[in-house]
Design a protein around this motif. Structure first.
Motif, PDB file in Angstrom:
ATOM      1  N   VAL A   1     -26.736  28.386  65.461  1.00 53.07           N
ATOM      2  CA  VAL A   1     -25.999  29.554  64.998  1.00 53.07           C
ATOM      3  C   VAL A   1     -24.771  29.724  65.883  1.00 53.07           C
ATOM      4  N   GLY A   2     -23.611  29.634  65.276  1.00 54.07           N
ATOM      5  CA  GLY A   2     -22.380  29.788  66.032  1.00 54.07           C
ATOM      6  C   GLY A   2     -22.166  31.236  66.432  1.00 54.07           C
ATOM      7  N   LEU A   3     -21.504  31.431  67.566  1.00 58.36           N
ATOM      8  CA  LEU A   3     -21.198  32.805  67.993  1.00 58.36           C
ATOM      9  C   LEU A   3     -20.081  33.353  67.119  1.00 58.36           C
ATOM     10  N   GLN A   4     -20.231  34.574  66.681  1.00 60.59           N
ATOM     11  CA  GLN A   4     -19.194  35.176  65.854  1.00 60.59           C
ATOM     12  C   GLN A   4     -18.916  36.586  66.332  1.00 60.59           C
ATOM     13  N   GLU A   5     -17.686  37.001  66.077  1.00 61.32           N
ATOM     14  CA  GLU A   5     -17.277  38.328  66.506  1.00 61.32           C
ATOM     15  C   GLU A   5     -18.136  39.370  65.779  1.00 61.32           C
ATOM     16  N   GLY A   6     -18.555  40.363  66.519  1.00 64.36           N
ATOM     17  CA  GLY A   6     -19.301  41.450  65.880  1.00 64.36           C
ATOM     18  C   GLY A   6     -20.742  41.107  65.537  1.00 64.36           C
TER      19      GLY A   6
ATOM     20  N   ARG B   1     -13.433  34.662  72.588  1.00 62.51           N
ATOM     21  CA  ARG B   1     -12.481  33.611  72.925  1.00 62.51           C
ATOM     22  C   ARG B   1     -12.756  33.049  74.309  1.00 62.51           C
ATOM     23  N   SER B   2     -13.026  33.948  75.250  1.00 60.10           N
ATOM     24  CA  SER B   2     -13.254  33.425  76.599  1.00 60.10           C
ATOM     25  C   SER B   2     -14.581  32.678  76.686  1.00 60.10           C
ATOM     26  N   LEU B   3     -15.543  33.087  75.873  1.00 60.89           N
ATOM     27  CA  LEU B   3     -16.813  32.348  75.845  1.00 60.89           C
ATOM     28  C   LEU B   3     -16.593  30.944  75.277  1.00 60.89           C
ATOM     29  N   LEU B   4     -15.824  30.883  74.185  1.00 58.93           N
ATOM     30  CA  LEU B   4     -15.554  29.586  73.582  1.00 58.93           C
ATOM     31  C   LEU B   4     -14.817  28.699  74.576  1.00 58.93           C
ATOM     32  N   ALA B   5     -13.907  29.333  75.333  1.00 61.67           N
ATOM     33  CA  ALA B   5     -13.161  28.567  76.318  1.00 61.67           C
ATOM     34  C   ALA B   5     -14.094  28.035  77.401  1.00 61.67           C
TER      35      ALA B   5
ATOM     36  N   ALA C   1     -20.499  34.661  83.467  1.00 58.24           N
ATOM     37  CA  ALA C   1     -19.870  35.953  83.726  1.00 58.24           C
ATOM     38  C   ALA C   1     -18.649  35.778  84.618  1.00 58.24           C
ATOM     39  N   GLN C   2     -18.793  34.894  85.586  1.00 57.38           N
ATOM     40  CA  GLN C   2     -17.663  34.649  86.471  1.00 57.38           C
ATOM     41  C   GLN C   2     -16.525  33.973  85.730  1.00 57.38           C
ATOM     42  N   LYS C   3     -16.848  32.984  84.963  1.00 52.85           N
ATOM     43  CA  LYS C   3     -15.833  32.209  84.226  1.00 52.85           C
ATOM     44  C   LYS C   3     -15.080  33.100  83.261  1.00 52.85           C
ATOM     45  N   CYS C   4     -15.802  33.950  82.560  1.00 54.22           N
ATOM     46  CA  CYS C   4     -15.183  34.758  81.523  1.00 54.22           C
ATOM     47  C   CYS C   4     -14.735  36.113  82.047  1.00 54.22           C
ATOM     48  N   SER C   5     -14.947  36.335  83.309  1.00 55.48           N
ATOM     49  CA  SER C   5     -14.637  37.612  83.960  1.00 55.48           C
ATOM     50  C   SER C   5     -15.128  38.808  83.148  1.00 55.48           C
TER      51      SER C   5
ATOM     52  N   ASP D   1     -16.887  26.920  76.902  1.00 53.31           N
ATOM     53  CA  ASP D   1     -17.779  25.967  76.238  1.00 53.31           C
ATOM     54  C   ASP D   1     -19.134  26.597  75.858  1.00 53.31           C
ATOM     55  N   VAL D   2     -19.119  27.876  75.599  1.00 50.80           N
ATOM     56  CA  VAL D   2     -20.326  28.526  75.091  1.00 50.80           C
ATOM     57  C   VAL D   2     -20.044  28.866  73.629  1.00 50.80           C
ATOM     58  N   LYS D   3     -20.566  28.028  72.730  1.00 50.50           N
ATOM     59  CA  LYS D   3     -20.144  28.139  71.329  1.00 50.50           C
ATOM     60  C   LYS D   3     -21.229  28.708  70.439  1.00 50.50           C
ATOM     61  N   THR D   4     -22.464  28.463  70.806  1.00 49.53           N
ATOM     62  CA  THR D   4     -23.545  28.895  69.924  1.00 49.53           C
ATOM     63  C   THR D   4     -24.463  29.871  70.661  1.00 49.53           C
ATOM     64  N   VAL D   5     -25.315  30.487  69.887  1.00 47.28           N
ATOM     65  CA  VAL D   5     -26.267  31.424  70.482  1.00 47.28           C
ATOM     66  C   VAL D   5     -27.143  30.701  71.498  1.00 47.28           C
TER      67      VAL D   5
END
Lengths: 313, 307, 332
Positions: free
Chosen positions: C2-7, C18-22, C40-44, C24-28
């Motif tokens: 399941v891909g991560l989606q807004e909302g 966007r920062s999660l995708l950056a 958390a650190q990467k995505c601040s 490399d966290v793309k799916t649940v």
């Protein structure tokens, strides 16, 4: 604290020795006290399943905390593997009065193959032979948790969620996965050409299970289907037996496995035509070997399946 | 078509590959829709069946060879498989006013057994038969056009030399069928010859044949045509006895809906229906005459008497 | 997957996605199994917010454990045993097809698999007045044969027509459309396809016809399709409480023994398997409607019990006349 004693020969021996060291020196290191207490609490609560089936496992080689058992069946097996799984499941959830261990078990059904009616009939026959009533059946069943998974992603997420269940149910001592290889072909097709992508999900599952085993100390039984690489049914029977025997699941999973139980149908006695029902019973042979680094041990036993489930011969 | 990553991830991997196969489906057949068995019954009745010119075989098959189904005719060489196929190729053209289907036929010949003279003989007999039967004006009118020339022009002959050619022709066939909507019969005579001759790898042969079977079945259903496939016989050892069984293996046996085995029993030729959804296993006697496929107990003399 | 989606859950807004995708966290699955502190650190973002999101996503997508006692209660109230209409078959199957289970019939060509399927379909639709979904992959379904069977059950034309209308037929000739159809049926299409009525039986005749051409060779895709179809059948049987009957071909093992097709991976799918065989060994015109049925897998009955099965059972009234005809032939 005899929990530590029971598990003296665990794979994670160093951790235990630390526990006992700390136990003597009463919190010598302040930083570790909390973790240690929690670990102690867990160890105390969960029962060791060492004597789950003495006739199956080699002496003193019963599965301990942190062990994983995969089964695979050879030949077109008439549910010998499933019967064995039900047998162990019954041993766990049955009350002590009926010869059970009275612990909780979680059944992860990835094949949608859990035959509740069969399980109940096995439980029923064992309870009635111990003179117990319907209420005991209900309480035995309530010690069993069942979860269905329909994809490897869901399996991974469910295993993550398992941590919550483990925390809330200290008596949960057994996790059964039937079967761990259910999504093998789907993952292979989904992963395309890259082997690492094909194995990604199961590797993650295996790593997670490794961590949970370390932290919570329970036992896992998993079944694994035989795959026939040379697919056509005409494949030569003897040479493909060896081939089918080879483990094919990803490495992280193989590393996790400490005992391997092979279940095969005995060729003899199979085709006795006519006669009473008793003559037509099928005999299964199980070969249990532990592949851990401690000792190499193996044991061969036979069982047949009756209305009351597995009976060792 | 551009898709965002999440939507790609949510797709099943095989959906991409299945898109290709979906496009190939004929628009005339809506595969997604369920039909009730009642609608199916009506369709079956509309389709009708092809007479074999043997009243016993017609009776055993409940009216003749079913249209929209796959029929396999097995037999040793010379027992009359090709003759029956040729007979059917002519019979399917019987005009509507005589209760026929008035349709066309594709004849795929892989063995080179399509002999024109035999077709001419069979066609002449059929034309003779119906010109004698014609009573009312409409039937007499149709007999003006139902003649040798029209019969021969309604047979499309395809000559295939090996299994690759056969498969290629079958792939192209749906387009041909779209152009020629009057085709109601496909004959493959025989499927065994090319597959037995050039293919040594048994498992590959089985797979190719199964693919071919599904192709033919879907064609029969989607385009509402009768498919007749001939097959050779082979010997199989069983309990140290040799039996004559249809060739190409057991799995191929699932391809056809109806299976007829033609064989000699003493001096009698017998057609045994060994597999059929609508009739119990029966065996009838037949004979091959110069006029075609006929009942055994109806010698030519009675035919001439009737004339 | 399941891909991560807004909302998807509160707190997962466009910026965070966007920062999660950056990172490399793309799916649940990626999010759930990642090291949250690192992410958390990467995505601040705050660890707490991420932890909350993880909990919600986990709760949304995980399968929840059910107590065995509840499952058993549900099973007791929902399981029905559907008689096949044939006493010897019922005897083998311990009184019939169980809802929630997959039952398999295997046999060689002309062994009567399709006839048994017809018989079951007619029995369920006429006697039990339930809807049947019949997936025909071999083009073998002949409605006139169904009618024949019905005619021996009742002479009332309306009843015959009603029974035929309760049988819904899908004709699919490749594995992709079979897979797609089964998954549509599973995800609710089962109710739509039948026009709202309750379906009690799903028949697939045959599974092997479309799947086995794809097996062998590289076999990845074929195996995957087979497992997908099997999973769809099993979940459909469980979720909707229908009995599933499938047919399979047979192959011969090294020593000439007959075994069901589709290999070892398929053998785990059906709960009960029956092997149909011709009783007469002679391949020639000896006509017989008797078949032997052997139970080769079952969790309720001792295995390898054998029963004689008469294919004509479903059209009994006809049986007498045809039997007589045969005798007449023999006399002459």
């Amino acid at each position: 604290m005899n929990a530590g004693e029971t598990c003296r020969s665990c794979r994670l021996r160093w951790e235990e020795s630390r526990v006992s060291d700390y136990g003597v020196s009463h919190g010598a290191c302040r930083v570790d006290v909390f973790a240690f207490l929690q670990l102690l609490a867990r160890l105390e609560a969960r029962r060791c399943l060492k004597d789950i089936e003495p006739r199956l496992f080699a002496e003193d080689e019963g599965p301990r905390h942190g062990d994983v058992e995969p089964w695979r069946d050879l030949y077109l097996c008439v549910s010998g593997k499933t019967e064995l799984l039900y047998h162990l499941l019954c041993r766990c959830v049955l009350p002590e009065a009926a010869g059970g261990l009275e612990v909780d078990a979680l059944f992860v059904d990835t094949d949608y193959s859990l035959d509740m009616l069969r399980l109940v009939s096995i439980l029923d026959s064992r309870l009635s032979s111990a003179g117990l009533e319907e209420a005991a059946l209900r309480s035995s069943l309530s010690r069993l948790l069942v979860v269905h998974c329909s994809s490897s992603s869901q399996l991974l997420l469910t295993l993550h969620y398992l941590e919550t269940t483990l925390n809330s149910r200290p008596s949960l001592a057994l996790l059964l996965i039937d079967s761990i290889s259910a999504f093998y072909w789907l993952d292979r097709c989904e992963g395309g050409a890259s082997i690492s992508r094909q194995e990604e999900k199961l590797s993650k599952c295996a790593e997670l299970l490794g961590r949970l085993l370390r932290d919570y100390k329970f036992t896992i039984f998993a079944t694994c289907h035989t795959i026939r690489r040379s697919c056509s049914g005409l494949a030569a029977s003897r040479s493909s037996t060896l081939e089918a025997d080879r483990p094919y699941l990803c490495r992280p999973w193989q590393r996790l496995v400490t005992h391997r139980v092979l279940c095969s149908r005995q060729e003899a006695e199979n085709h006795t035509a006519g006669g009473s029902r008793e003559e037509k019973r099928q005999v299964f042979r199980v070969h249990c070997s532990s592949s851990s680094s401690r000792t190499k041990a193996s044991r061969i036993s036979s069982f047949c399946v009756t209305d009351a489930g597995v009976q060792f011969i | 078509m551009f898709l965002t990553l999440p939507s790609i991830l949510e797709k099943w991997p095989c959906q991409w590959s299945s898109g290709a196969s979906g496009r190939r489906a004929s628009p005339s057949f809506n595969a997604g829709e369920a039909v009730t068995a009642l609608e199916l019954l009506q369709r079956e009745r509309e389709c009708g069946s092809i007479t074999t010119f043997s009243s016993q075989l017609d009776h055993a098959l409940k009216g003749g060879l079913p249209v929209g189904k796959v029929t396999e005719i097995c037999g040793a060489p010379g027992v009359g498989k090709t003759h029956l196929c040729l007979q059917l190729s002519v019979d399917i053209q019987i005009p509507r006013s005589f209760g026929g289907l008035e349709a066309q036929v594709i004849f795929m010949d892989t063995e080179g057994s399509f002999v024109l003279q035999r077709v001419v003989d069979i066609a002449a007999a059929v034309v003779r038969h119906f010109s004698l039967l014609a009573v009312d004006g409409e039937q007499k009118d149709t007999m003006q056009t139902f003649n040798m020339e029209s019969i021969l022009s309604n047979i499309f002959l395809v000559r295939c030399h090996d299994y690759v050619e056969l498969q290629a022709e079958l792939l192209l066939l749906p387009d041909f069928l779209r152009d020629k909507p009057r085709v109601r019969l496909l004959v493959i005579d025989s499927v065994a010859f090319p597959f037995r001759q050039h293919l040594d790898d048994l498992s590959q042969r089985t797979r190719l044949l199964q693919g071919l079977a599904q192709q033919v079945i879907s064609m029969a259903t989607r385009h509402n045509i009768a498919v007749v496939i001939t097959n050779q016989m082979t010997t199989r050892l069983q309990d140290s006895q040799s039996h004559l069984v249809p060739a190409l293996g057991e799995i191929w046996g699932h391809a056809s809906t109806t299976r007829i085995i033609l064989q000699w029993e003493g001096s009698q030729q017998v057609a045994a229906i060994v597999k059929s959804p609508c009739c119990i296993d029966t065996a009838i006697q037949y004979q091959i005459t110069s006029e075609g496929f006929r009942d055994a107990n109806q010698p030519e003399i009675t035919l001439t008497n009737r004339r | 997957m399941v891909g991560l989606q807004e909302g998807m859950c509160p707190g997962l807004d466009g910026g965070l996605l966007r920062s999660l995708l950056a990172a490399d966290v793309k799916t649940v699955e990626d999010l759930v199994s990642s090291d949250l502190e690192e992410v958390a650190q990467k995505c601040s973002v705050s660890y707490k917010a991420l932890y909350a999101i993880r909990r919600v996503l986990l709760a949304q997508h995980t399968a929840f454990p059910v107590s065995g006692a509840d499952l058993y209660d549900e099973l007791l109230s929902s399981t029905a045993i559907i008689s096949t209409g044939n006493p010897s078959l019922d005897k083998l199957l311990d009184s019939g097809l169980y809802t929630g289970e997959v039952t398999e019939l295997s046999g060689g060509p002309g062994s009567g698999k399709s006839q048994v399927c017809f018989g079951v379909a007619v029995h369920v639709s006429h006697q039990l007045k339930q809807r049947v979904i019949y997936i025909d992959t071999t083009g073998g379904l002949t409605a006139s044969r169904l009618l024949e069977m019905l005619q021996s059950e009742t002479s009332d034309r309306d009843e015959q027509m009603e029974a035929l209308q309760r049988i819904h037929v899908f004709r699919l000739f490749d594995a992709y459309s079979l897979r797609d159809r089964l998954s549509t049926l599973r995800s609710g299409g089962l109710l739509q396809a039948s026009g709202g009525g309750s379906v009690k039986a799903v028949i697939v005749d045959s599974v092997s016809a479309v799947i086995s051409p794809l097996l062998g060779g590289k076999q990845n895709e074929g195996m995957s399709l087979m497992i997908q179809a099997a999973l769809a059948l099993k979940t459909m049987a469980k979720d909707f409480g229908v009995a599933v009957l499938v047919t399979n071909h047979v192959t011969r093992g090294g020593r000439g023994e007959v075994q069901p097709g589709l290999g070892a991976s398929w053998s785990h799918i059906p709960r009960s398997r029956i092997l149909l065989e011709r009783t007469d060994r002679a391949p020639s015109g000896c006509s017989s409607t008797l078949r032997s049925a052997t139970l080769i897998k079952s969790s309720r009955q001792p295995c390898l019990i054998k029963e004689e099965l008469d294919l004509q059972w479903w059209s009994r009234s006809e049986r007498r006349s045809s039997g007589k005809r045969k005798r007449d032939e023999a006399d002459s």
